[in-house]
Design a protein around this motif. Structure first.
Motif, PDB file in Angstrom:
ATOM      1  N   LEU A 130       0.874  -0.970   0.082  1.00  0.00           N
ATOM      2  CA  LEU A 130       0.582   0.181   0.072  1.00  0.00           C
ATOM      3  C   LEU A 130       0.662   1.658   0.420  1.00  0.00           C
ATOM      4  CD1 LEU A 130      -2.757   0.977   0.292  1.00  0.00           C
ATOM      5  CD2 LEU A 130      -2.703   1.163   2.714  1.00  0.00           C
ATOM      6  N   ILE A 131       0.707   1.741  -1.194  1.00  0.00           N
ATOM      7  CA  ILE A 131       2.181   3.424  -1.345  1.00  0.00           C
ATOM      8  C   ILE A 131      -0.037   5.156  -0.359  1.00  0.00           C
ATOM      9  CG2 ILE A 131       2.647   5.242  -2.878  1.00  0.00           C
ATOM     10  CD1 ILE A 131       3.440   2.377  -2.317  1.00  0.00           C
ATOM     11  N   GLU A 132       1.042   4.751   0.665  1.00  0.00           N
ATOM     12  CA  GLU A 132      -0.195   6.474   1.047  1.00  0.00           C
ATOM     13  C   GLU A 132      -0.144   7.446   0.838  1.00  0.00           C
ATOM     14  OE1 GLU A 132      -1.247   5.948   5.044  1.00  0.00           O
ATOM     15  OE2 GLU A 132      -0.650   3.710   5.232  1.00  0.00           O
ATOM     16  N   ARG A 133      -0.935   7.825  -0.107  1.00  0.00           N
ATOM     17  CA  ARG A 133      -0.397   9.513  -0.813  1.00  0.00           C
ATOM     18  C   ARG A 133      -1.848  10.493   0.070  1.00  0.00           C
ATOM     19  NH1 ARG A 133       0.672   6.929  -5.532  1.00  0.00           N
ATOM     20  NH2 ARG A 133       3.078   6.286  -6.000  1.00  0.00           N
ATOM     21  N   ALA A 134      -2.451  10.945  -0.293  1.00  0.00           N
ATOM     22  CA  ALA A 134      -2.880  12.413   0.268  1.00  0.00           C
ATOM     23  C   ALA A 134      -4.664  12.077  -0.368  1.00  0.00           C
ATOM     24  CB  ALA A 134      -2.902  13.693  -0.348  1.00  0.00           C
ATOM     25  N   SER A 135      -4.921  10.909  -0.695  1.00  0.00           N
ATOM     26  CA  SER A 135      -6.591  10.818  -1.578  1.00  0.00           C
ATOM     27  C   SER A 135      -7.158  10.203  -0.260  1.00  0.00           C
ATOM     28  CB  SER A 135      -6.405  10.350  -2.415  1.00  0.00           C
ATOM     29  OG  SER A 135      -5.905   8.679  -2.585  1.00  0.00           O
ATOM     30  N   THR A 136      -6.055   9.620   0.741  1.00  0.00           N
ATOM     31  CA  THR A 136      -6.617   8.633   2.133  1.00  0.00           C
ATOM     32  C   THR A 136      -6.124   9.652   3.487  1.00  0.00           C
ATOM     33  OG1 THR A 136      -4.602   7.375   2.145  1.00  0.00           O
ATOM     34  CG2 THR A 136      -7.145   6.556   1.210  1.00  0.00           C
ATOM     35  N   VAL A 137      -5.139   9.559   3.773  1.00  0.00           N
ATOM     36  CA  VAL A 137      -4.599  10.380   4.742  1.00  0.00           C
ATOM     37  C   VAL A 137      -5.203  12.179   4.262  1.00  0.00           C
ATOM     38  CG1 VAL A 137      -2.796  11.137   5.562  1.00  0.00           C
ATOM     39  CG2 VAL A 137      -2.997   8.872   4.109  1.00  0.00           C
TER      40      VAL A 137
END
Length: 159
Positions: free
Chosen positions: A151-158
């Motif tokens: 999972l690469i977390e970026r601004a669309s969920t954080v």
């Protein structure tokens, strides 16, 4: 009964046409092609446009009925959803979190950088070659291999 000779000889008149084109009466009939199912020819346009349609549908829902998270089967769908939500004032990730799959290069440079699931492409490719070589050498049963995505977390969920 004898045919009468014609008093004049049939002449060929010069024809002026566009360079390289035959006159209309000498052209070969064009083959009719079956109409395409979708007006866009580029293969990446379909998932993107389907994502925009889904985003329009989500934006039209009342605020209480909108989903909290949208998981798309690929990043192009997710980017289409993202572009459809923005003009309607639906904030990503404040109102709706958005996750894609495949982690394409464009996912990190979208309007809102897209959270995505990355597959281990190099491992998948090398394992596929190993399995093909083993099958060609007369190996036994094919092996079942599982790969762990990241999972690469970026601004669309954080948020």
């Amino acid at each position: 009964m004898r045919h009468r000779p014609r008093p004049y000889r049939r002449r060929r008149w010069p024809r002026v046409t566009l360079a390289g084109r035959r006159p209309p009466h000498r052209r070969k009939p064009r083959r009719r092609r079956a109409p395409r199912r979708h007006p866009h020819r580029h293969r990446y346009a379909r998932p993107f446009l389907a994502g925009r349609d889904a985003g329009e549908h989500i934006a039209a829902l009342p605020v209480g009925e909108r989903p909290d998270v949208v998981f798309c089967v690929n990043d192009l769908l997710a980017i289409g959803v993202l572009q459809a939500l923005a003009p309607h004032g639906v904030a990503v990730p404040a109102d709706v979190a958005l996750v894609g799959y495949d982690d394409i290069d464009f996912a990190q440079s979208a309007i809102v950088p897209l959270t995505s699931i990355r597959q281990p492409r190099a491992e998948i490719g090398s394992s596929a070659i190993d399995l093909l070589v083993a099958a060609a050498d007369g190996g036994g049963e094919p092996e079942h291999i599982c790969f762990r995505p990241h999972l690469i977390e970026r601004a669309s969920t954080v948020g």
